[in-house]
Design an enzyme around this catalytic site. Structure first.
Site, PDB file in Angstrom:
ATOM      1  N   SER A 156       0.828  -1.208   0.000  1.00  0.00           N
ATOM      2  CA  SER A 156       0.000   0.000   0.000  1.00  0.00           C
ATOM      3  C   SER A 156       0.867   1.265   0.000  1.00  0.00           C
ATOM      4  O   SER A 156       1.600   1.507  -0.956  1.00  0.00           O
ATOM      5  CB  SER A 156      -0.964  -0.036   1.190  1.00  0.00           C
ATOM      6  OG  SER A 156      -1.998   0.908   1.022  1.00  0.00           O
ATOM      7  N   ASP A 209      -0.247  -4.523  -4.173  1.00  0.00           N
ATOM      8  CA  ASP A 209      -1.497  -3.817  -4.453  1.00  0.00           C
ATOM      9  C   ASP A 209      -1.377  -2.299  -4.433  1.00  0.00           C
ATOM     10  O   ASP A 209      -2.060  -1.623  -3.652  1.00  0.00           O
ATOM     11  CB  ASP A 209      -2.608  -4.273  -3.509  1.00  0.00           C
ATOM     12  CG  ASP A 209      -3.985  -4.120  -4.159  1.00  0.00           C
ATOM     13  OD1 ASP A 209      -4.124  -4.562  -5.310  1.00  0.00           O
ATOM     14  OD2 ASP A 209      -4.895  -3.552  -3.534  1.00  0.00           O
ATOM     15  N   HIS A 228      -8.096  -4.912  -1.120  1.00  0.00           N
ATOM     16  CA  HIS A 228      -6.792  -4.275  -0.918  1.00  0.00           C
ATOM     17  C   HIS A 228      -6.051  -4.887   0.268  1.00  0.00           C
ATOM     18  O   HIS A 228      -4.821  -4.819   0.336  1.00  0.00           O
ATOM     19  CB  HIS A 228      -6.995  -2.774  -0.708  1.00  0.00           C
ATOM     20  CG  HIS A 228      -5.729  -2.001  -0.552  1.00  0.00           C
ATOM     21  ND1 HIS A 228      -4.743  -1.972  -1.520  1.00  0.00           N
ATOM     22  CD2 HIS A 228      -5.265  -1.223   0.472  1.00  0.00           C
ATOM     23  CE1 HIS A 228      -3.747  -1.202  -1.116  1.00  0.00           C
ATOM     24  NE2 HIS A 228      -4.026  -0.746   0.089  1.00  0.00           N
TER      25      HIS A 228
END
Length: 391
Positions: free
Chosen positions: A121, A145, A295
Site C-alpha cells: 500500500s 497492491d 486491498h
C-alpha cells in the site's frame, strides 16, 4: 510548501506543532532465518529483504509472515516503522520523496546493499520510488497492491480512517484504566468503518499505557486516556493528500530495470488500467500475480502472498547466481586463480591481524565483512571447478 500550511493549521487548531526533521531514526526489527531450517546456514546476506508497511501500519503487523519469509528464503528480513508510525519519530515532512529517502538512509546506515524491497500500500509506493531514484541500491522488488500514479479516488477511504480514529480520541474519551477500552474503541469506530478487519488493523495502533522507547512530543500519554501511536490529530491532511499522490515530475523518464513482482487483489481498485500502463513504463521487467482479495491482501490471503514472495526471491537469487558465474567464467583459469589468490591472501592477512587480540565492536563488523568476502572467494573457486550451481 504544503507542510508549512500543515504546521500553520496545527497552530490554528491549538495543537503543538509536529517537529520538522529531514532525517529520522526509524525503529526496526530484524528477522533472522531460523537455524533449525538449515543448521549450517551463514546468515550474512548481500541481498537482504526490507519490508515496508502501509498507512497506519507498523513493523509488528506482519512479523510472523516476515519470519516465515526469512526462514524459507534463508534471508534476513528487516521490518521498519516509517516516520509517524510505530516506534519511529513523529515528524514532518510526510511525503513520498521524504519517505523514500528515509528508506534509502536506513539501508545506508545499516550497510545494506542490493536489497529486495517489499512494500504494501503506502509502503508499495515508497518502494517503487526508492527503486526508481536509487536503482543501484535495489536488487528486486515485490509491490503489494499499488501502482505509481495519483489516486484521488482513495482519499474518501483515508478520510474515513482519520475520522474513525479522531472519533475514538475526541468523542468517546475512553479511560486508559477501563478494562473494556479496546472493545469500546472498536464499537466507536463502527460508525465510520463497518469492516471488522479494517478496524482491527487500525486498532493495532491503539495503546493504553506509555509506550516503550520513543515518546512523541505531541502526545500526552499521562492524561489518563487511550492514544494511538500515530500523531493522528496532526496527520489529518498529510495522510489524505500526500498518501494518494505520486511525484510524477520527479520520476519523469526514470526506469528500474530489475525484476519486480506486483501482487494485485482482484477486488481492489489500486491497480487499474491506468496504473498498469504506468507500471509498464517505469518497470519494464515486471510480472503480475492476482489474488482473490480486496486491498487487504496480507490479512485475507496470508499463505498465498507469502508463498508468492518466497518463490520470487528464490528464483531471482538463482538468476543472480547464474549472472555471477557467467561473469566468473569470462576469466581464464590462470587469470581467475591469480585474481583469487592475491585478494584472498590480502583478506586473510587482514583477518589474522584483527583476530590476534580481542576486537572492538567496530572491528567485529570488519571481521564479519571480511569473513563474508573470504567465503565468497572460496565459493567462486569451487564454482569455477564444478561448473554447476546448487540452490
Amino acid at each position: 510548501m504544503f507542510f508549512t500550511k500543515v504546521l500553520n493549521n496545527q497552530v490554528a487548531n491549538g495543537l503543538k506543532q509536529l517537529p520538522v526533521h529531514k532525517r529520522v531514526q526509524m525503529a526496526y526489527d530484524l528477522h533472522i532465518p531460523n537455524k533449525t531450517v538449515n543448521p549450517n546456514l551463514n546468515i550474512r546476506s548481500h541481498e537482504p529483504i526490507v519490508f515496508v508497511h502501509g498507512i497506519f501500519g507498523s513493523k509488528k503487523n506482519y512479523r510472523h509472515d516476515c519470519q516465515k519469509i526469512a526462514n524459507v528464503t534463508h534471508t534476513p528480513v528487516y521490518t521498519i516503522d516509517l516516520r509517524n508510525h510505530g516506534q519511529s519519530m513523529h515528524a514532518l515532512p510526510f511525503d513520498y520523496e521524504t519517505l523514500a529517502q528515509d528508506v534509502t538512509d536506513f539501508c545506508e546506515d545499516h550497510g545494506l546493499k542490493k536489497v529486495n524491497l517489499i512494500g504494501y500500500s503506502l509502503g508499495a509506493k515508497i518502494c517503487m520510488l526508492t527503486m526508481l531514484q536509487n536503482p543501484d541500491l535495489v536488487r528486486s522488488g515485490v509491490i503489494i497492491d499499488n501502482s505509481p500514479i495519483e489516486q484521488p479516488h482513495i482519499e474518501i477511504f483515508l478520510t474515513q480512517f482519520i475520522k474513525s480514529m479522531l472519533h475514538v480520541l475526541n468523542s468517546t474519551k475512553i479511560r486508559a484504566d477501563d478494562k473494556d477500552w479496546k472493545s469500546k474503541a472498536n464499537q466507536a469506530m463502527r460508525r465510520y468503518i463497518p469492516n471488522g478487519g479494517i478496524r482491527d488493523y487500525l486498532l493495532a495502533n491503539l495503546i493504553n499505557k506509555v509506550p516503550k522507547g520513543y515518546k512523541s512530543p505531541v502526545i500526552n500519554y499521562d492524561d489518563g486516556y487511550i492514544h494511538f501511536q500515530n500523531p493522528v490529530r496532526h496527520m489529518t491532511e498529510v495522510a489524505v493528500k500526500n498518501v494518494s499522490a505520486w511525484p510524477t515530475e520527479h520520476v519523469k523518464g526514470l526506469k528500474f530495470e530489475g525484476q519486480v513482482r506486483f501482487l494485485k487483489g482482484t477486488k481492489s481498485a489500486f491497480i487499474d488500467e491506468k496504473g498498469l500502463e504506468a507500471i509498464k513504463e517505469y518497470f519494464p521487467n515486471y510480472s503480475l500475480s492476482e489474488l482473490n482479495a480486496t486491498h487487504f491482501i496480507l490479512n485475507e490471503r496470508p499463505q498465498e502472498y507469502v508463498k508468492l514472495i518466497c518463490d520470487f526471491i528464490k528464483v531471482n537469487r538463482y538468476k543472480s547466481l547464474q549472472e555471477h558465474i557467467r561473469h566468473v567464467e569470462n576469466f581464464s583459469s590462470a587469470e581467475l586463480e591469480a585474481r583469487h589468490n592475491a585478494e584472498h591472501e590480502r583478506q586473510m592477512e587482514e583477518l589474522r591481524q584483527l583476530t590476534q587480540t580481542t576486537p572492538t565492536a567496530e572491528q567485529v563488523k570488519t571481521i564479519d565483512n571480511l569473513a563474508s568476502k573470504v567465503d565468497l572467494s572460496a565459493t567462486e573457486r569451487q564454482q569455477q571447478q564444478n561448473k554447476e550451481i546448487t540452490v
